[in-house]
Design an enzyme around this catalytic site. Structure first.
Site, mmCIF file in Angstrom:
data_model
loop_
_atom_site.group_PDB
_atom_site.id
_atom_site.type_symbol
_atom_site.label_atom_id
_atom_site.label_comp_id
_atom_site.label_asym_id
_atom_site.label_seq_id
_atom_site.Cartn_x
_atom_site.Cartn_y
_atom_site.Cartn_z
ATOM 1 N N ASP A 161 -24.011 -6.202 -59.442
ATOM 2 C CA ASP A 161 -22.894 -5.273 -59.514
ATOM 3 C C ASP A 161 -23.438 -3.920 -59.058
ATOM 4 O OD1 ASP A 161 -20.425 -4.128 -60.158
ATOM 5 O OD2 ASP A 161 -21.108 -3.632 -62.181
ATOM 6 N N ASP A 163 -21.815 -0.278 -60.008
ATOM 7 C CA ASP A 163 -21.718 0.778 -61.022
ATOM 8 C C ASP A 163 -22.388 0.357 -62.320
ATOM 9 O OD1 ASP A 163 -20.066 2.704 -59.535
ATOM 10 O OD2 ASP A 163 -18.563 1.118 -59.601
ATOM 11 N N ASP A 403 -23.299 -5.101 -65.844
ATOM 12 C CA ASP A 403 -23.286 -4.388 -67.124
ATOM 13 C C ASP A 403 -22.143 -4.822 -68.019
ATOM 14 O OD1 ASP A 403 -21.590 -2.863 -65.112
ATOM 15 O OD2 ASP A 403 -21.038 -1.828 -66.961
#
Length: 565
Positions: A161, A163, A403
């Protein structure tokens, strides 16, 4: 040295370190019921001064935590016990131990209150004297922790990912998102103007909380859907436990239904959808993006070892391009075999409707059919089913990092068999707290006191009940203290008292490994195998040696990390 001699030596050592007051004198019947029988048998043969101290301490009301105490040495069998033990079946060692340590006899101690406080002080002395100094100092936030066995030698493809995974952001961004979302609530959802006076409080909430939309309550819930007492807030005001029980029908249990949106969450979403966050970050990359050099080092390490890389993010290409150029350089796309932006996760992993579209060098959308995913190209939207068909990247040879447990990892783990790695920045603070001597001592005494209450709860006379009320009060105070070490409002993101949190249980379920940041990979070579610790189940004894190190030695500390930090 015999067990009896060793026990005597340990007892005398603890007396010497403490107030030099031996345990309370008790009747012969009581001695037979206690594992401290050998200690009392020997102290009766001691000098007159010690006997006088025993008598004087027996008249005291409550010994202090630093007062009279001795450790309980291992139980030594008498001749009769040895004969009985020989007749007991092999393979059931716990049975004999339980029988010898039984406190259920009707022959109660002469002074029940003094007896209980003596056991209390024996236990406390053990905790304070026998914990090695700096027992947890070796814990390190740069360690990678394993929920499942993962062999990096079998991983050929690494996915990411963007961000909060490849790009880590400063707390200054959270303040700006909060303020803009507050404006949306007032301007678009007609919230009162008085809301503007509330500033962002960085350390108020923690990750993994739940919000009861109907009741307007923010709370922390454990893995069994029970609210942790003392962690319910209405706005910034704590809600008393008594009121919580009334609101939930006399129980702390909350049956969690399917999540639904609420205005606060929608407002945060609008900050992203309208591009404010992207605009702020691109205007000041140095202010908002943290530790970009570590991301650069991780990508170089993986590519140099012949690994394939891919990126799947919900962010737009212009934003990703700016950030990656800042962290890695203008040739960042050469690291990745596939780059997918505006993927619309988690729907990317579950739906098979949206096709892939290619973006040209100007970021404009092309409309030709996508028959392959090529290196150097940028793709938009799409779905995982076409991704698997076009790449053939399936199963445990793929390791994907993200995250968000649900948007990034859950479907990949449960439905597609990819290996998953969770990024949990809060580990940096949590491991620092756990490594302090104060926390280790408080937690160990809390566990010891709980065990003492469990073993001695068979004493139900009025004096014993009053002692247990005092112990219960101290236990609750210790629980609050250990919670406050992490966060005064909600405590650790991983624990609710003794249970895992709702977040912690999902972390264990949806991630094979977890770490504070991607840079933790720099501490391991790419043939390393992560082994999860065999955590004892409730019916198992903690007999495995790796329980003693608590993960301290699970990180090789390669040179790459020392060069970065």
């Amino acid at each position: 040295m015999s067990l009896k001699t060793a026990g005597t030596a340990l007892t005398r050592t603890l007396w010497a370190r403490g107030s030099r007051t031996p345990p309370l004198a008790r009747s012969p019947k009581a001695n037979k019921l206690s594992t401290t029988c050998s200690v009392f048998a020997e102290t009766k043969q001691g000098n007159t001064k010690q006997q006088q101290q025993q008598q004087s301490s027996a008249s005291s009301d409550r010994p202090t935590g630093d007062g009279p105490s001795c450790s309980e040495p291992p139980h030594t069998c008498t001749t009769g016990e040895k004969k009985r033990a020989a007749k007991e079946p092999a393979g059931a060692p716990g049975v004999r131990g339980v029988r010898r340590r039984s406190f259920t006899s009707t022959a109660a101690p002469m002074d029940q209150r003094s007896y209980l406080w003596s056991r209390y002080n024996d236990t406390k002395r053990l905790v304070y004297d026998l914990i090695p100094p700096g027992a947890c100092n070796l814990l390190n936030s740069s360690t990678i922790y394993a929920n499942n066995e993962v062999k990096l030698a079998e991983v050929d493809i690494y996915g990411f990912d963007y961000d909060y995974t490849l790009a880590l952001y400063s707390n200054a961004l959270n303040t700006m998102i909060y303020n803009r979302a507050k404006d949306f609530l007032i301007e678009h959802f007609k919230y009162p103007e008085g809301l503007r006076k509330y500033d962002y409080i960085p350390n108020f909430a923690v990750r993994g909380l739940h919000y009861d939309i109907q009741k307007g309550l923010l709370m922390k819930i454990d893995a069994f859907h029970y609210i942790q007492p003392g962690t319910v807030y209405r706005g910034l005001s704590p809600v008393p436990d008594e009121e919580v029980l009334q609101l939930y029908g006399g129980t702390f249990h909350v049956p969690l239904q399917q999540d639904s949106g609420f205005y606060g969450k929608e407002a945060i979403g609008m900050v992203h959808l309208k591009g404010y966050m992207y605009k702020w970050v691109m205007q000041d990359l140095d202010k908002f993006i943290l530790r970009g050099e570590e991301t650069d080092a991780v990508l170089h390490q993986l590519v140099s070892q012949g690994k394939k890389l891919f990126l799947i993010t919900n962010s737009p290409f212009s934003f990703v391009d700016k950030g990656m150029t800042h962290m890695v350089g203008k040739d960042w796309r050469e690291f990745f075999d596939v780059v997918i932006v505006q993927a619309d996760k988690p729907h990317f992993f579950t739906d098979c409707i949206k096709p892939f579209r290619r973006l040209d060098n100007k970021g404009d959308l092309r409309w030709e059919k996508i028959n392959s995913l090529d290196k150097g190209q940028i793709y938009k939207q799409g779905n995982l089913f076409d991704f698997l068909r076009l790449t053939g990247w399936r199963g445990s040879k793929v390791l994907y990092f993200g995250d968000h447990l649900y948007s990034d990892l859950a479907d990949l783990m449960l439905r597609h068999g990819w290996r998953t790695g969770a990024i949990v920045p809060e580990l940096e603070l949590e491991t620092k707290v756990v490594s302090t001597d104060r926390y280790a001592l408080s937690l160990t005494w809390l566990q010891a006191l709980t065990g003492l209450m469990e073993r001695l709860q068979v004493h139900r006379d009025p004096d014993s009940k009053r002692v247990f009320l005092e112990w219960q009060k101290e236990r609750e105070e210790l629980r609050v203290m250990t919670k406050n070490f992490f966060n005064p409002q909600f405590g650790s993101i991983f624990r609710t008292c003794h249970n895992p949190t709702y977040f912690s249980r999902r972390l264990s379920r949806f991630s094979d490994i977890y770490m504070a940041s991607l840079s933790c990979l720099l501490n391991y070579d790419l043939s390393y195998t992560f082994y999860p610790r065999r955590t004892p189940l409730q019916h198992e004894a903690p007999l495995w040696m790796d329980q003693l190190c608590t993960g301290c030695m699970k990180k090789p500390f390669l040179e790459e990390m020392s060069q970065i930090r």
